[in-house]
Design a protein around this motif. Structure first.
Motif, PDB file in Angstrom:
ATOM      1  N   ILE A  44      16.084  44.492  36.132  1.00 52.16           N
ATOM      2  CA  ILE A  44      15.449  43.576  37.209  1.00 52.16           C
ATOM      3  C   ILE A  44      15.936  44.206  38.446  1.00 52.16           C
ATOM      4  CG2 ILE A  44      15.504  41.348  35.976  1.00 52.16           C
ATOM      5  CD1 ILE A  44      18.569  40.900  36.713  1.00 52.16           C
ATOM      6  N   PRO A  45      15.045  43.979  39.516  1.00 50.29           N
ATOM      7  CA  PRO A  45      15.486  44.597  40.948  1.00 50.29           C
ATOM      8  C   PRO A  45      16.552  43.657  41.764  1.00 50.29           C
ATOM      9  CG  PRO A  45      13.531  43.373  41.037  1.00 50.29           C
ATOM     10  CD  PRO A  45      14.060  43.326  39.601  1.00 50.29           C
ATOM     11  N   LEU A  46      17.729  43.308  41.203  1.00 44.62           N
ATOM     12  CA  LEU A  46      18.781  42.552  41.658  1.00 44.62           C
ATOM     13  C   LEU A  46      19.999  43.225  41.737  1.00 44.62           C
ATOM     14  CD1 LEU A  46      17.976  39.020  40.067  1.00 44.62           C
ATOM     15  CD2 LEU A  46      16.888  40.080  42.424  1.00 44.62           C
ATOM     16  N   ALA A  47      20.687  43.165  42.785  1.00 45.68           N
ATOM     17  CA  ALA A  47      21.950  43.848  42.689  1.00 45.68           C
ATOM     18  C   ALA A  47      22.917  42.736  43.571  1.00 45.68           C
ATOM     19  CB  ALA A  47      22.041  44.981  43.562  1.00 45.68           C
ATOM     20  N   ILE A  48      24.373  42.728  43.211  1.00 47.70           N
ATOM     21  CA  ILE A  48      25.423  41.813  43.813  1.00 47.70           C
ATOM     22  C   ILE A  48      25.958  42.463  44.957  1.00 47.70           C
ATOM     23  CG2 ILE A  48      27.836  41.554  43.193  1.00 47.70           C
ATOM     24  CD1 ILE A  48      27.336  40.446  40.683  1.00 47.70           C
ATOM     25  N   PHE A  49      26.186  41.633  45.990  1.00 46.14           N
ATOM     26  CA  PHE A  49      26.813  41.964  47.309  1.00 46.14           C
ATOM     27  C   PHE A  49      28.008  41.034  47.282  1.00 46.14           C
ATOM     28  CE2 PHE A  49      28.059  41.671  51.696  1.00 46.14           C
ATOM     29  CZ  PHE A  49      28.252  42.973  51.931  1.00 46.14           C
ATOM     30  N   TRP A  50      29.272  41.744  47.475  1.00 49.35           N
ATOM     31  CA  TRP A  50      30.589  40.961  47.623  1.00 49.35           C
ATOM     32  C   TRP A  50      30.688  40.835  49.339  1.00 49.35           C
ATOM     33  CZ3 TRP A  50      31.384  39.422  43.045  1.00 49.35           C
ATOM     34  CH2 TRP A  50      31.452  40.061  42.069  1.00 49.35           C
ATOM     35  N   PRO A  51      30.576  39.508  49.552  1.00 50.98           N
ATOM     36  CA  PRO A  51      30.535  39.146  51.146  1.00 50.98           C
ATOM     37  C   PRO A  51      32.192  39.022  51.366  1.00 50.98           C
ATOM     38  CG  PRO A  51      30.232  37.027  49.828  1.00 50.98           C
ATOM     39  CD  PRO A  51      30.154  38.463  49.010  1.00 50.98           C
ATOM     40  N   ASP A  52      32.293  39.076  52.831  1.00 49.04           N
ATOM     41  CA  ASP A  52      33.479  38.871  53.612  1.00 49.04           C
ATOM     42  C   ASP A  52      34.851  39.677  53.098  1.00 49.04           C
ATOM     43  OD1 ASP A  52      33.148  36.708  55.453  1.00 49.04           O
ATOM     44  OD2 ASP A  52      33.123  35.258  53.968  1.00 49.04           O
ATOM     45  N   GLN A  53      34.419  40.844  52.691  1.00 47.68           N
ATOM     46  CA  GLN A  53      35.415  41.971  52.423  1.00 47.68           C
ATOM     47  C   GLN A  53      36.431  42.204  53.230  1.00 47.68           C
ATOM     48  OE1 GLN A  53      35.686  42.777  48.689  1.00 47.68           O
ATOM     49  NE2 GLN A  53      34.838  40.568  49.333  1.00 47.68           N
ATOM     50  N   GLY A  54      36.020  42.148  54.732  1.00 47.92           N
ATOM     51  CA  GLY A  54      36.956  42.171  55.785  1.00 47.92           C
ATOM     52  C   GLY A  54      37.434  40.976  56.321  1.00 47.92           C
ATOM     53  N   GLY A  55      37.144  39.991  55.659  1.00 43.24           N
ATOM     54  CA  GLY A  55      37.764  38.594  55.943  1.00 43.24           C
ATOM     55  C   GLY A  55      38.568  38.087  54.746  1.00 43.24           C
ATOM     56  N   SER A  56      37.997  36.734  54.707  1.00 46.21           N
ATOM     57  CA  SER A  56      38.654  35.649  53.673  1.00 46.21           C
ATOM     58  C   SER A  56      38.115  36.226  52.062  1.00 46.21           C
ATOM     59  CB  SER A  56      37.890  34.363  53.871  1.00 46.21           C
ATOM     60  OG  SER A  56      38.342  33.721  55.184  1.00 46.21           O
ATOM     61  N   GLY A  57      37.186  36.859  51.936  1.00 42.39           N
ATOM     62  CA  GLY A  57      36.875  37.208  50.729  1.00 42.39           C
ATOM     63  C   GLY A  57      35.825  36.478  49.979  1.00 42.39           C
ATOM     64  N   VAL A  58      35.345  36.890  48.846  1.00 39.65           N
ATOM     65  CA  VAL A  58      34.266  35.926  47.976  1.00 39.65           C
ATOM     66  C   VAL A  58      34.785  34.653  47.478  1.00 39.65           C
ATOM     67  CG1 VAL A  58      32.904  36.081  45.985  1.00 39.65           C
ATOM     68  CG2 VAL A  58      33.739  38.057  47.255  1.00 39.65           C
ATOM     69  N   HIS A  59      34.045  33.840  47.582  1.00 40.58           N
ATOM     70  CA  HIS A  59      34.442  32.467  47.162  1.00 40.58           C
ATOM     71  C   HIS A  59      34.666  32.299  45.847  1.00 40.58           C
ATOM     72  CE1 HIS A  59      34.054  27.945  46.997  1.00 40.58           C
ATOM     73  NE2 HIS A  59      33.113  28.010  45.928  1.00 40.58           N
ATOM     74  N   MET A  60      35.602  31.813  45.299  1.00 40.51           N
ATOM     75  CA  MET A  60      36.143  31.864  44.181  1.00 40.51           C
ATOM     76  C   MET A  60      36.389  30.279  43.560  1.00 40.51           C
ATOM     77  SD  MET A  60      36.361  35.017  43.596  1.00 40.51           S
ATOM     78  CE  MET A  60      36.956  35.296  42.241  1.00 40.51           C
ATOM     79  N   ASN A  61      35.902  30.119  42.137  1.00 40.81           N
ATOM     80  CA  ASN A  61      35.960  28.980  41.627  1.00 40.81           C
ATOM     81  C   ASN A  61      36.450  28.839  40.166  1.00 40.81           C
ATOM     82  OD1 ASN A  61      35.612  26.004  41.160  1.00 40.81           O
ATOM     83  ND2 ASN A  61      34.028  25.966  42.520  1.00 40.81           N
ATOM     84  N   VAL A  62      36.662  27.908  39.577  1.00 44.26           N
ATOM     85  CA  VAL A  62      37.202  28.038  38.172  1.00 44.26           C
ATOM     86  C   VAL A  62      36.562  27.148  37.094  1.00 44.26           C
ATOM     87  CG1 VAL A  62      39.583  28.807  38.831  1.00 44.26           C
ATOM     88  CG2 VAL A  62      38.853  26.184  38.457  1.00 44.26           C
ATOM     89  N   SER A  63      36.763  27.370  36.028  1.00 42.57           N
ATOM     90  CA  SER A  63      36.741  26.277  34.721  1.00 42.57           C
ATOM     91  C   SER A  63      38.054  25.954  34.623  1.00 42.57           C
ATOM     92  CB  SER A  63      35.532  26.676  33.769  1.00 42.57           C
ATOM     93  OG  SER A  63      36.183  27.701  32.887  1.00 42.57           O
ATOM     94  N   GLY A  64      38.354  25.096  34.280  1.00 42.82           N
ATOM     95  CA  GLY A  64      39.709  24.601  33.656  1.00 42.82           C
ATOM     96  C   GLY A  64      39.929  23.436  32.952  1.00 42.82           C
ATOM     97  N   ALA A  65      41.192  22.914  32.750  1.00 43.97           N
ATOM     98  CA  ALA A  65      41.543  22.019  31.779  1.00 43.97           C
ATOM     99  C   ALA A  65      43.009  21.411  32.294  1.00 43.97           C
ATOM    100  CB  ALA A  65      41.549  22.565  30.428  1.00 43.97           C
ATOM    101  N   GLY A  66      42.983  20.159  31.568  1.00 45.50           N
ATOM    102  CA  GLY A  66      44.358  19.202  32.002  1.00 45.50           C
ATOM    103  C   GLY A  66      44.723  18.672  30.839  1.00 45.50           C
ATOM    104  N   VAL A  67      45.765  18.185  30.502  1.00 49.66           N
ATOM    105  CA  VAL A  67      46.123  17.219  29.423  1.00 49.66           C
ATOM    106  C   VAL A  67      45.903  15.848  29.779  1.00 49.66           C
ATOM    107  CG1 VAL A  67      48.085  16.350  27.980  1.00 49.66           C
ATOM    108  CG2 VAL A  67      47.785  18.760  28.555  1.00 49.66           C
ATOM    109  N   THR A  68      45.410  15.048  29.253  1.00 49.78           N
ATOM    110  CA  THR A  68      44.784  13.429  29.491  1.00 49.78           C
ATOM    111  C   THR A  68      46.176  12.715  29.756  1.00 49.78           C
ATOM    112  OG1 THR A  68      44.521  12.933  27.332  1.00 49.78           O
ATOM    113  CG2 THR A  68      42.796  13.715  28.295  1.00 49.78           C
ATOM    114  N   ARG A  69      45.951  11.743  30.658  1.00 51.43           N
ATOM    115  CA  ARG A  69      47.209  11.025  30.694  1.00 51.43           C
ATOM    116  C   ARG A  69      47.709  10.237  29.725  1.00 51.43           C
ATOM    117  NH1 ARG A  69      47.000   5.881  35.164  1.00 51.43           N
ATOM    118  NH2 ARG A  69      49.145   5.024  34.890  1.00 51.43           N
ATOM    119  N   HIS A  70      46.712   9.836  28.839  1.00 52.64           N
ATOM    120  CA  HIS A  70      47.123   8.941  27.445  1.00 52.64           C
ATOM    121  C   HIS A  70      46.992   9.712  26.343  1.00 52.64           C
ATOM    122  CE1 HIS A  70      47.396   5.437  30.156  1.00 52.64           C
ATOM    123  NE2 HIS A  70      46.253   5.858  30.777  1.00 52.64           N
ATOM    124  N   SER A  71      47.147  11.110  26.473  1.00 50.94           N
ATOM    125  CA  SER A  71      47.007  11.828  25.303  1.00 50.94           C
ATOM    126  C   SER A  71      48.289  11.349  24.160  1.00 50.94           C
ATOM    127  CB  SER A  71      47.386  13.433  25.552  1.00 50.94           C
ATOM    128  OG  SER A  71      47.672  14.058  24.096  1.00 50.94           O
TER     129      SER A  71
END
Length: 333
Positions: free
Chosen positions: A232-259
């Motif tokens: 495929i003719p696609l490529a990744i570019f990492w933006p803001d490398q001279g500034g704040s950097g790439v926007h990062m996010n997560v998948s994650g988990a927490g213990v439920t309040r009523h476990s």
């Protein structure tokens, strides 16, 4: 019958039935799809002998179910994607704080809740992808510049209804202020040749088809297409490398309040952050491990190293409501 009321009633009845059925096992509500969690749960059960029952669904529906079930919930752990969803779950009171030296050692500070109600377990970078036949990397720099006139009729975006874009705009508000963020997003919309797409994959396919030349997506969507067709003719570019950097996010988990099995739930959460589990957790979806001692999948590693934005991802949730209103004001559909 009102749909929300019907959901509530079903949740209450389901909760009561499930609670008695799952008395001797851990129960997980997961917005992460089955094929991304089952191998991990199978491995944990093989290691500890503790069975894990899980229910998968949309993050919003599972959160409403947790709220409706209240103290009768059978759920011990809530897994979901996007820091905005995790933040909302914490603010809605369905998660409880966990003090754990293991989690603090394995999960960087900016990738978990400051009050320790949830922890990131994999990292997803939302970055720029471009058509190699039409764009030179030297033409790209940061997210803001995608509003420049040279990208008129060439920028493609996914819908504003997706939480990933809401978190991206929320991070712009947190970093630049609402007025500046609004100008940036408005400039993006002015450059769109077509309406936003319903998914990252469709936006990428449109770039391949020549509808536009650049887009912004989570890297694993790019990876999935690359696995199907390395040409495929696609490529990744990492933006803001001279500034704040790439926007990062997560998948994650927490213990439920009523476990009902809090100690066991904490142990499962801790295990998911260890090197033993992290490689599988991240590589199944071509994401980045949250634990820095674990190497990325070879395909993911081949995209090169980059500077990620160190902003605490919990801030996305704080500004998400503002982000949604902002996107609506500028006509981002």
């Amino acid at each position: 019958m009102n749909k929300a009321l019907l959901t509530f009633i079903l949740a209450v009845f389901a909760g009561g039935n499930v609670a008695s059925s799952y008395a001797d096992e851990l129960v997980v509500y997961s917005a992460r799809k089955e094929y991304l969690i089952k191998p991990l749960f199978d491995a944990y059960t093989a290691k500890t002998g503790i069975p894990i029952k899980y229910i998968t669904g949309k993050a919003g529906a599972l959160l409403e179910r947790l709220k409706a079930e209240g103290s009768r919930t059978p759920a011990d752990l809530f897994i979901t994607v996007d820091a905005g969803n995790l933040w909302k779950a914490a603010e809605e009171g369905v998660l409880q704080p966990v003090e754990s030296a293991t989690l603090k050692a394995n999960v960087p500070t900016h990738l978990h809740d400051p009050e320790n109600r949830w922890f990131g377990l994999s990292v997803r970078a939302r970055t720029i992808v471009y058509n190699k036949k039409k764009v030179s990397p030297s033409d790209l720099s940061n997210y803001t510049s995608l509003g420049d006139s040279k990208w008129k009729g060439r920028l493609l975006l996914r819908t504003s209804k997706k939480v990933y874009n809401q978190s991206l705009v929320a991070s712009l508000i947190a970093e630049k202020g609402e007025a500046t963020a609004e100008k940036v997003v408005a400039s993006w919309i002015a450059n769109l040749p077509v309406e936003p797409f319903s998914s990252d994959t469709k936006a990428l396919e449109a770039v391949i088809a020549g509808v536009g030349d650049v887009t912004v997506v989570n890297t694993y969507y790019f990876g999935r297409l690359l696995k199907k067709d390395p040409e495929i003719p696609l490529a990744i570019f990492w933006p803001d490398q001279g500034g704040s950097g790439v926007h990062m996010n997560v998948s994650g988990a927490g213990v439920t309040r009523h476990s009902k099995r809090r100690d066991q739930a904490v142990k499962l959460l801790e295990w998911l952050s260890t090197a033993e589990a992290q490689e599988t957790f991240a590589s199944l979806n071509l994401e980045y491990p949250v634990n820095s001692t674990v190497k990325s999948d070879p395909l993911v590693a081949s995209w090169g190293e980059f500077k990620g934005n160190p902003m605490n991802v919990a801030r996305y949730g704080k500004y998400q409501a503002q982000a949604i209103k902002l996107m609506d004001r500028v006509g981002y559909k």
